[in-house]
Design an enzyme around this catalytic site. Structure first.
Site, PDB file in Angstrom:
ATOM      1  CG  LEU A  71      58.017  -8.842 115.144  1.00 21.51           C
ATOM      2  CD1 LEU A  71      57.394  -8.421 116.472  1.00 21.51           C
ATOM      3  CD2 LEU A  71      59.274  -8.029 114.870  1.00 21.51           C
ATOM      4  CG  LEU A  78      62.586 -16.574 108.617  1.00 17.30           C
ATOM      5  CD1 LEU A  78      61.298 -16.240 107.896  1.00 17.30           C
ATOM      6  CD2 LEU A  78      63.748 -15.872 107.938  1.00 17.30           C
ATOM      7  CB  THR A 102      57.325 -23.762 111.674  1.00 14.97           C
ATOM      8  OG1 THR A 102      58.304 -24.489 112.406  1.00 14.97           O
ATOM      9  CG2 THR A 102      56.602 -24.701 110.742  1.00 14.97           C
ATOM     10  CB  VAL A 103      54.296 -19.675 111.792  1.00 13.49           C
ATOM     11  CG1 VAL A 103      53.154 -18.819 111.272  1.00 13.49           C
ATOM     12  CG2 VAL A 103      53.758 -20.858 112.582  1.00 13.49           C
ATOM     13  CE  LYS A 143      49.179 -22.219 120.526  1.00  8.19           C
ATOM     14  NZ  LYS A 143      49.673 -22.761 119.269  1.00  8.19           N
ATOM     15  CB  VAL A 181      41.748 -20.641 117.534  1.00 11.58           C
ATOM     16  CG1 VAL A 181      40.881 -21.838 117.896  1.00 11.58           C
ATOM     17  CG2 VAL A 181      41.954 -19.752 118.740  1.00 11.58           C
ATOM     18  CB  ILE A 201      40.062 -24.019 110.670  1.00  9.68           C
ATOM     19  CG1 ILE A 201      40.608 -25.443 110.631  1.00  9.68           C
ATOM     20  CG2 ILE A 201      38.554 -24.024 110.525  1.00  9.68           C
ATOM     21  CD1 ILE A 201      40.231 -26.265 111.857  1.00  9.68           C
ATOM     22  CE  LYS A 204      45.596 -23.845 119.755  1.00 13.57           C
ATOM     23  NZ  LYS A 204      46.046 -25.199 119.337  1.00 13.57           N
ATOM     24  N   GLY A 226      50.778 -26.805 111.533  1.00 16.47           N
ATOM     25  CA  GLY A 226      51.601 -27.007 110.345  1.00 16.47           C
ATOM     26  C   GLY A 226      51.917 -25.681 109.684  1.00 16.47           C
TER      27      GLY A 226
END
Lengths: 430, 430
Positions: free
Chosen positions: A8, A10, A12-13, A102, A129, A133, A202, A303
């Site tokens: 669901l 499209l 950046t992520v 988040k 979050v 990482i 977060k 990013g």
């Protein structure tokens, strides 16, 4: 027999995730079992950075979460609605969900995880979050053998970028914010970042995982960085601190049954502390537990690539589970807690403080300040008297540990002193 | 119906693990399903820091790995034998194994993982690298969706402690080593630590997980820190570097099919690099991948509590698997690779170098040095000419990227120059 994804969003992520899944060389071989089955978007006519076969892209998001052939729904559209409703519908149809949202998890986590537990499926949120990482899964798995005492993070890249530039350039908040907006590091409406709301979402999520209980988002105390001045950054530097926007969840005393303090505020961090040297848009999360001690996770907090890595890691975890698990829920993927954590009010917080005073009558005022502080049990660790602003003397104090309520009472008394012009800054010290 | 542990060894790590498992307040509730069923030790008469019920402790380690009621064998005895044989026997009896034994895994990993795969069981080794830091599972799971380009770590606490003290105190290696031995930070025989062998074991393991192939330990290039002098640390400081013993596994060019460079050596690390500020006995592992970018894991590299956390996390993972999995091997726990990685010889490494020369004839020699370097395509980034030692001039150079073989040829020519007295230090630069 591939595992079918319904994605669901499209933006950046979503685009980063599709790109990762379309180029599998050198990645975990299990990713080869994944099929990008449907991608839901708002507009079919918008140009896209990825190519997808005919019929995959659709504007009918409801159809994706209702489609019985979809195994995993990947929600990377963001926002509260329709994200919440679509996640709940996907869960009610027995689909696992991966989300980077988040804001939705911090607000509707209780509802979403209850629905997931009822349906016997998982909601994975590594990307919510710390960008790329890996911190959510380590908190659920490896670190959960510890009694967690504190989770402390720099979890908002925009504010860390602004504070880093204010520190290195000696610039004002407003100037750096304007430049950050021009460079794309801050949004046109920077409220969620600079007022600490994003960090509050977060830390609510991290606290919930670390301490095994749900968190009411309204219990998270939140102060942003608008009031941090270059003057305070310079004083902090002189006293051996960097100013960081920290998100903190901590037991108020060292017993697993003690209430938590959960809060976001600009903080003076001693230069030698591992979080003091996390600069720019990077994020870091420090976890303290018994018996592990301190471990810290550091990396890009945002990013397309970093977030796509986290989303794909969640998908990989679910594919491994679909391949190997029985119907018993895996306690290392499921969100196990249902009770709410007890949160102590901010007035009960015990911390050090930094305060800056502008005074009219420099020689006499120190003694009066000291008396007021003494009346409420506040001991001073250091006093700096240098600096003048518009014919007023400037006094900076750092206290020893004190209960916030007592400190505030002392300040109320100090504010009434005739010699006090104003108290431009009050900051907590780690 | 508890999960029955057979623990081999009750030294520091074994004791820490038993202590953790005997106090479950505030830890993951799944740990309550664990029963410490047998603990194998060398001597029954030795006093122990933990109390265990009658009949649990035994000196018959063979009996533990052969006992059909034991589900998981936890090998925390260390050493190569009988650890290797006991692990293999446990696997052949269908038991999962948790081990903290980096030396055994680095040497016998191929044999051990083959046996585990044949038996359909798992060998978990979070404690083998980085103490309590969760890095093994993130490499197997979250990070494995990335094309890994490099894994770079400070993975030996003893050498990092020594180098940190040499840097902050301006002391000699020998003096700091002697003091570290007195304080218990270095062993009476410090060889495995200071000669880089322990770090080589660990980078072989990290490289294997990161790049999905086995590693011949003898292919790991290894230099220790004995030759690092306080003079070099001072020059490095002046040039903007800290000297760290790095363990590096890196693709030699950026393609998933390129050979690896796997090596341990003291390295000049730019001050702004995240690894430069990792001090004392702490460990840190930096992973670089596509699309995630750089992520770093930081924490205590050793100690009873930290290692017990990692061992217990592995046990927790196995308990979750025993509770939920079918007989299909879980690809996120199993060690998936069987081929060996191609390792490039050190002569093919492309890196920057730092070299220190003692010369007799300071004015003439710079040109000659430059000519020799030029003959082999070595370009110099900086030259420092300060410093005298016993009437000899001291020249320090930092090169641009150069192939190690070419640099060594240039050095061979330089060594023959009449003006060169000696070349006391040659170090690589990150």
């Amino acid at each position: 027999m591939g595992v079918k994804l319904g994605i669901l969003g499209l933006g950046t992520v979503g685009t980063g995730t599709v790109q990762l899944l379309q180029d599998l060389v050198g990645r975990h071989p299990l990713l080869q079992e994944i099929e990008i089955y449907r991608v839901g978007v708002r507009s079919l006519s918008k140009p896209r950075a990825v190519e997808l076969p005919e019929g995959i892209i659709t504007t009918d998001l409801e159809a994706i979460v209702n489609d019985p052939t979809v195994d995993i729904v990947v929600e990377v559209m963001g926002g509260l609605e329709p994200a919440r409703s679509l996640i709940l519908k996907a869960l009610s149809h027995g689909k696992h969900v991966v989300t980077a949202n988040k804001a939705a998890i911090a607000r509707f986590g209780a509802e979403i995880f209850t629905a997931a537990n009822q349906a016997g499926v998982y909601v994975m949120l590594e990307a919510a979050v710390g960008g790329g990482i890996p911190v959510i899964q380590p908190l659920k798995q490896s670190l959960s053998v510890n009694q967690i005492n504190a989770v402390t993070g720099i979890v908002n890249g925009t504010t860390n970028y602004i504070l880093t530039r204010m520190q290195t350039e000696g610039s004002n908040f407003d100037d750096v914010l304007a430049d950050a907006q021009k460079l794309g590091y801050a949004e046109a409406d920077p409220t969620a970042d600079v007022d600490g709301l994003d960090a509050a979402d977060k830390i609510a999520i991290l606290a919930s995982l670390g301490f095994g209980g749900r968190i009411h988002l309204e219990d998270v105390y939140c102060e942003g960085i608008r009031q941090v001045s270059k003057t305070d950054i310079a004083y902090a530097e002189k006293l051996g601190f960097a100013i960081k926007l920290l998100a903190i969840a901590k037991r108020t005393f060292s017993s697993p049954s003690s209430p938590l303090s959960v809060r976001v505020h600009p903080t003076l961090v001693p230069k030698a502390h591992p979080l003091a040297s996390i600069n720019g848009v990077y994020n870091a999360i420090l976890v303290e537990g018994e018996p592990i001690g301190q471990v810290m996770f550091f990396g890009p907090g945002a990013g397309a690539g970093a977030t796509a890595s986290a989303v794909s890691a969640d998908i990989l975890n679910l594919v491994a589970t679909l391949k190997t698990s029985t119907t018993n829920p895996n306690p290392l993927l499921a969100c196990r807690h249902q009770d709410y954590c007890e949160i102590a009010p901010i007035a009960e917080l015990v911390t050090r403080f930094y305060a800056r005073f502008l005074t009219k009558d420099r020689p006499g005022v120190i003694g009066k300040l000291g008396t007021c502080f003494g009346n409420f049990g506040v001991s001073l660790e250091s006093i700096v008297q240098t600096g003048f602003q518009e014919e007023l003397a400037e006094i900076v104090v750092v206290t020893y540990d004190v209960q916030e309520g007592n400190f505030r009472q002392a300040l109320a008394e100090i504010r009434n002193l005739e010699a006090i012009d104003s108290i431009p800054s009050i900051l907590r010290v780690l």
